[in-house]
Design a protein around this motif. Structure first.
Motif, PDB file in Angstrom:
ATOM      1  N   MET A   1       0.861  -1.198  -0.034  1.00 35.29           N
ATOM      2  CA  MET A   1       0.138   0.032  -0.007  1.00 35.29           C
ATOM      3  C   MET A   1       0.687   1.313   0.070  1.00 35.29           C
ATOM      4  SD  MET A   1      -2.654   1.328   2.889  1.00 35.29           S
ATOM      5  CE  MET A   1      -1.406   1.876   4.104  1.00 35.29           C
ATOM      6  N   HIS A   2       1.853   1.396   0.888  1.00 40.44           N
ATOM      7  CA  HIS A   2       2.394   2.460   1.184  1.00 40.44           C
ATOM      8  C   HIS A   2       3.834   2.637   0.391  1.00 40.44           C
ATOM      9  CE1 HIS A   2       3.266   6.269   3.388  1.00 40.44           C
ATOM     10  NE2 HIS A   2       4.528   5.679   3.899  1.00 40.44           N
ATOM     11  N   VAL A   3       4.697   1.469   0.471  1.00 37.57           N
ATOM     12  CA  VAL A   3       5.723   1.653  -0.065  1.00 37.57           C
ATOM     13  C   VAL A   3       6.267   1.493  -1.461  1.00 37.57           C
ATOM     14  CG1 VAL A   3       8.140   0.827   0.333  1.00 37.57           C
ATOM     15  CG2 VAL A   3       6.854   1.063   2.132  1.00 37.57           C
ATOM     16  N   GLN A   4       5.668   0.367  -1.894  1.00 37.04           N
ATOM     17  CA  GLN A   4       5.528   0.184  -3.136  1.00 37.04           C
ATOM     18  C   GLN A   4       4.246   0.676  -4.103  1.00 37.04           C
ATOM     19  OE1 GLN A   4       5.446  -4.245  -3.053  1.00 37.04           O
ATOM     20  NE2 GLN A   4       7.330  -4.481  -2.113  1.00 37.04           N
ATOM     21  N   ARG A   5       3.488   1.015  -3.457  1.00 32.28           N
ATOM     22  CA  ARG A   5       2.301   1.768  -4.371  1.00 32.28           C
ATOM     23  C   ARG A   5       1.600   0.786  -4.966  1.00 32.28           C
ATOM     24  NH1 ARG A   5       1.231   6.956  -2.838  1.00 32.28           N
ATOM     25  NH2 ARG A   5       3.182   8.050  -1.923  1.00 32.28           N
ATOM     26  N   THR A   6       1.687  -0.631  -4.763  1.00 31.95           N
ATOM     27  CA  THR A   6       1.026  -1.621  -5.628  1.00 31.95           C
ATOM     28  C   THR A   6      -0.517  -1.323  -5.602  1.00 31.95           C
ATOM     29  OG1 THR A   6       2.721  -3.140  -5.195  1.00 31.95           O
ATOM     30  CG2 THR A   6       0.594  -4.036  -5.932  1.00 31.95           C
ATOM     31  N   TRP A   7      -1.003  -0.893  -4.454  1.00 24.91           N
ATOM     32  CA  TRP A   7      -2.502  -0.832  -4.419  1.00 24.91           C
ATOM     33  C   TRP A   7      -2.880   0.275  -5.464  1.00 24.91           C
ATOM     34  CZ3 TRP A   7      -4.834  -0.943   1.075  1.00 24.91           C
ATOM     35  CH2 TRP A   7      -4.414  -2.329   1.666  1.00 24.91           C
ATOM     36  N   GLU A   8      -2.156   1.202  -5.521  1.00 23.40           N
ATOM     37  CA  GLU A   8      -2.442   2.433  -6.369  1.00 23.40           C
ATOM     38  C   GLU A   8      -2.529   2.108  -7.738  1.00 23.40           C
ATOM     39  OE1 GLU A   8      -0.704   6.958  -7.548  1.00 23.40           O
ATOM     40  OE2 GLU A   8      -0.294   6.151  -5.510  1.00 23.40           O
ATOM     41  N   ALA A   9      -1.513   1.290  -8.413  1.00 20.46           N
ATOM     42  CA  ALA A   9      -1.234   0.623  -9.522  1.00 20.46           C
ATOM     43  C   ALA A   9      -2.752  -0.157  -9.839  1.00 20.46           C
ATOM     44  CB  ALA A   9      -0.093  -0.008  -9.906  1.00 20.46           C
ATOM     45  N   ILE A  10      -2.940  -1.053  -8.859  1.00 19.23           N
ATOM     46  CA  ILE A  10      -3.938  -1.819  -9.104  1.00 19.23           C
ATOM     47  C   ILE A  10      -5.453  -0.938  -9.319  1.00 19.23           C
ATOM     48  CG2 ILE A  10      -5.443  -3.717  -7.966  1.00 19.23           C
ATOM     49  CD1 ILE A  10      -3.093  -4.798  -6.810  1.00 19.23           C
ATOM     50  N   MET A  11      -5.665   0.127  -8.397  1.00 19.71           N
ATOM     51  CA  MET A  11      -6.846   0.623  -8.367  1.00 19.71           C
ATOM     52  C   MET A  11      -6.787   1.591  -9.679  1.00 19.71           C
ATOM     53  SD  MET A  11      -7.892   1.551  -4.557  1.00 19.71           S
ATOM     54  CE  MET A  11      -6.299   2.188  -4.078  1.00 19.71           C
ATOM     55  N   HIS A  12      -6.029   1.630 -10.746  1.00 20.18           N
ATOM     56  CA  HIS A  12      -6.177   2.507 -11.907  1.00 20.18           C
ATOM     57  C   HIS A  12      -6.901   1.410 -12.965  1.00 20.18           C
ATOM     58  CE1 HIS A  12      -3.229   5.212 -10.811  1.00 20.18           C
ATOM     59  NE2 HIS A  12      -3.612   5.877 -11.676  1.00 20.18           N
ATOM     60  N   ALA A  13      -7.025   0.053 -12.499  1.00 24.31           N
ATOM     61  CA  ALA A  13      -7.841  -0.867 -13.373  1.00 24.31           C
ATOM     62  C   ALA A  13      -9.221  -0.784 -12.677  1.00 24.31           C
ATOM     63  CB  ALA A  13      -7.191  -2.241 -12.970  1.00 24.31           C
ATOM     64  N   PRO A  14     -10.242  -1.226 -13.388  1.00 19.21           N
ATOM     65  CA  PRO A  14     -11.611  -1.170 -13.006  1.00 19.21           C
ATOM     66  C   PRO A  14     -11.992  -1.909 -11.612  1.00 19.21           C
ATOM     67  CG  PRO A  14     -11.271  -2.619 -14.764  1.00 19.21           C
ATOM     68  CD  PRO A  14     -10.024  -1.857 -14.728  1.00 19.21           C
ATOM     69  N   LEU A  15     -10.891  -1.620 -10.550  1.00 20.12           N
ATOM     70  CA  LEU A  15     -11.186  -2.307  -9.293  1.00 20.12           C
ATOM     71  C   LEU A  15     -11.254  -1.198  -8.292  1.00 20.12           C
ATOM     72  CD1 LEU A  15      -9.604  -4.814 -10.884  1.00 20.12           C
ATOM     73  CD2 LEU A  15      -9.068  -5.359  -8.572  1.00 20.12           C
ATOM     74  N   THR A  16     -12.165  -1.457  -7.448  1.00 23.05           N
ATOM     75  CA  THR A  16     -12.404  -0.463  -6.229  1.00 23.05           C
ATOM     76  C   THR A  16     -11.593  -0.579  -5.185  1.00 23.05           C
ATOM     77  OG1 THR A  16     -14.033  -1.739  -4.996  1.00 23.05           O
ATOM     78  CG2 THR A  16     -14.963  -0.279  -6.835  1.00 23.05           C
ATOM     79  N   LEU A  17     -11.229   0.124  -4.003  1.00 25.44           N
ATOM     80  CA  LEU A  17     -10.549  -0.070  -2.953  1.00 25.44           C
ATOM     81  C   LEU A  17     -11.020  -1.187  -2.231  1.00 25.44           C
ATOM     82  CD1 LEU A  17      -8.251   1.000  -1.006  1.00 25.44           C
ATOM     83  CD2 LEU A  17     -10.093   2.427   0.245  1.00 25.44           C
ATOM     84  N   GLY A  18     -12.506  -1.641  -2.094  1.00 30.11           N
ATOM     85  CA  GLY A  18     -12.895  -2.722  -1.514  1.00 30.11           C
ATOM     86  C   GLY A  18     -12.536  -3.864  -2.000  1.00 30.11           C
ATOM     87  N   ASP A  19     -12.475  -3.922  -3.434  1.00 26.74           N
ATOM     88  CA  ASP A  19     -11.946  -4.940  -3.898  1.00 26.74           C
ATOM     89  C   ASP A  19     -10.309  -5.451  -3.599  1.00 26.74           C
ATOM     90  OD1 ASP A  19     -14.029  -5.596  -5.845  1.00 26.74           O
ATOM     91  OD2 ASP A  19     -13.440  -3.996  -7.291  1.00 26.74           O
ATOM     92  N   VAL A  20      -9.543  -4.434  -3.426  1.00 25.32           N
ATOM     93  CA  VAL A  20      -8.085  -4.417  -3.121  1.00 25.32           C
ATOM     94  C   VAL A  20      -8.143  -5.078  -1.570  1.00 25.32           C
ATOM     95  CG1 VAL A  20      -5.993  -3.625  -2.739  1.00 25.32           C
ATOM     96  CG2 VAL A  20      -7.487  -2.975  -4.713  1.00 25.32           C
ATOM     97  N   VAL A  21      -8.879  -4.449  -0.955  1.00 26.26           N
ATOM     98  CA  VAL A  21      -8.810  -4.851   0.717  1.00 26.26           C
ATOM     99  C   VAL A  21      -9.366  -6.087   0.809  1.00 26.26           C
ATOM    100  CG1 VAL A  21      -9.626  -4.049   2.825  1.00 26.26           C
ATOM    101  CG2 VAL A  21      -8.914  -2.545   1.409  1.00 26.26           C
ATOM    102  N   LEU A  22     -10.448  -6.601   0.275  1.00 27.72           N
ATOM    103  CA  LEU A  22     -10.921  -7.897   0.365  1.00 27.72           C
ATOM    104  C   LEU A  22      -9.915  -8.971  -0.153  1.00 27.72           C
ATOM    105  CD1 LEU A  22     -13.361  -9.582   1.145  1.00 27.72           C
ATOM    106  CD2 LEU A  22     -14.473  -9.241  -0.839  1.00 27.72           C
ATOM    107  N   GLY A  23      -9.290  -8.774  -1.279  1.00 27.87           N
ATOM    108  CA  GLY A  23      -8.358  -9.432  -1.692  1.00 27.87           C
ATOM    109  C   GLY A  23      -7.149  -9.653  -0.845  1.00 27.87           C
TER     110      GLY A  23
END
Length: 287
Positions: A119-141
């Motif tokens: 989430m914070h260091v690699q910013r992988t979450w930010e990259a994933i959420m540029h796809a049609p995924l919500t924050l809820g999708d990322v957190v649940l995954g």
């Protein structure tokens, strides 16, 4: 014309280099907050699995080393002094508690250190959420992935205990659904801590002030009946105590008591922690 409030969430932004408008936080992180559907989170889980697969063996050794040391160090050493506990050998009693505690440890560390890195260091979450995924999708995954690693840890210890005769197999495998639910609950709780953490050092507070007392007061190493009555009452709110109360009878081939209550408590921890961590992460990532 009055000066615009810098905190306002505008729908337009100054043109960036190349003539493209700079994305606002709400444009960067898709809405709504909740998972978009029942499938998207699986892609986050699969992405983490593919990364973990490259280092699976060292990862498993690291996750199993600590609980195995507790199991054989205390079980064999202290077991010679204690003898039997509640009608079984101390190492068999400890094996069930260690299975539950390893679920807590594995799920918590994955949701804290690894998830914080993504989430914070690699910013992988930010990259994933540029796809049609919500924050809820990322957190649940992420929570599902942490729970999966917790299941691997708990199952490995259970199989070792069964192979050595410290667990009643195959009946002990009935504890797998409990391990899954406990893994989700502990992963969601740790994700709430991750949502608040400014750095890795912050996790030491949760480990020292929450996880360690819970480990010592939840019946992992000794029966809860040995504790003062006031402390016994306090343990009823600890999720690890409910996980131990469900897993131990199944591993020892004994009837379980208050199954509905224990499952309800673990389920409530999972649901409430999931909602809270989603709210905290939304505020953190969209501010």
């Amino acid at each position: 014309m009055s000066e615009q409030d810098p905190r306002a969430d505008t729908t337009t932004a100054p043109a960036a280099a190349g003539g493209h408008a700079a994305a606002t936080p709400r444009q960067r992180y898709p809405q709504p907050l909740l998972p978009r559907n029942l499938r998207n989170w699986m892609m986050v889980w699969y992405r983490n699995y593919m990364v973990w697969k490259k280092l699976a063996i060292p990862s498993m050794i690291g996750n199993l080393a600590d609980p195995m040391i507790y199991l054989f160090g205390l079980g064999l050493g202290l077991g010679l002094m204690v003898g039997q506990v509640n009608g079984v050998s101390y190492i068999a009693f400890l094996a069930a508690g260690t299975t539950a505690s390893s679920v807590m440890m594995s799920a918590s560390f994955e949701s804290m250190y690894s998830a914080f890195s993504r989430m914070h260091v690699q910013r992988t979450w930010e990259a994933i959420m540029h796809a049609p995924l919500t924050l809820g999708d990322v957190v649940l995954g992420e929570i599902a992935w942490a729970a999966s690693k917790a299941v691997l840890s708990g199952l490995a210890i259970m199989l070792v205990a069964g192979a050595l005769g410290y667990a009643q197999m195959p009946g002990a495998l009935l504890a797998l659904p409990v391990i899954v639910l406990a893994g989700i609950a502990f992963a969601a709780l740790a994700m709430t801590v991750t949502a608040l953490a400014p750095s890795y050092d912050f996790f030491m507070f949760y480990q020292t002030l929450v996880m360690t007392p819970m480990l010592l007061l939840s019946g992992v190493f000794f029966p809860l009946e040995q504790l003062p009555e006031g402390v016994q009452a306090a343990t009823k709110v600890l999720p690890l105590a409910h996980a131990v109360a469900l897993i131990r009878p199944l591993m020892l081939g004994r009837p379980s008591e208050d199954v509905g209550l224990h499952l309800a408590v673990l389920g409530a921890y999972a649901m409430v922690a999931l909602v809270v961590c989603l709210m905290l992460l939304r505020r953190r990532l969209l501010r």
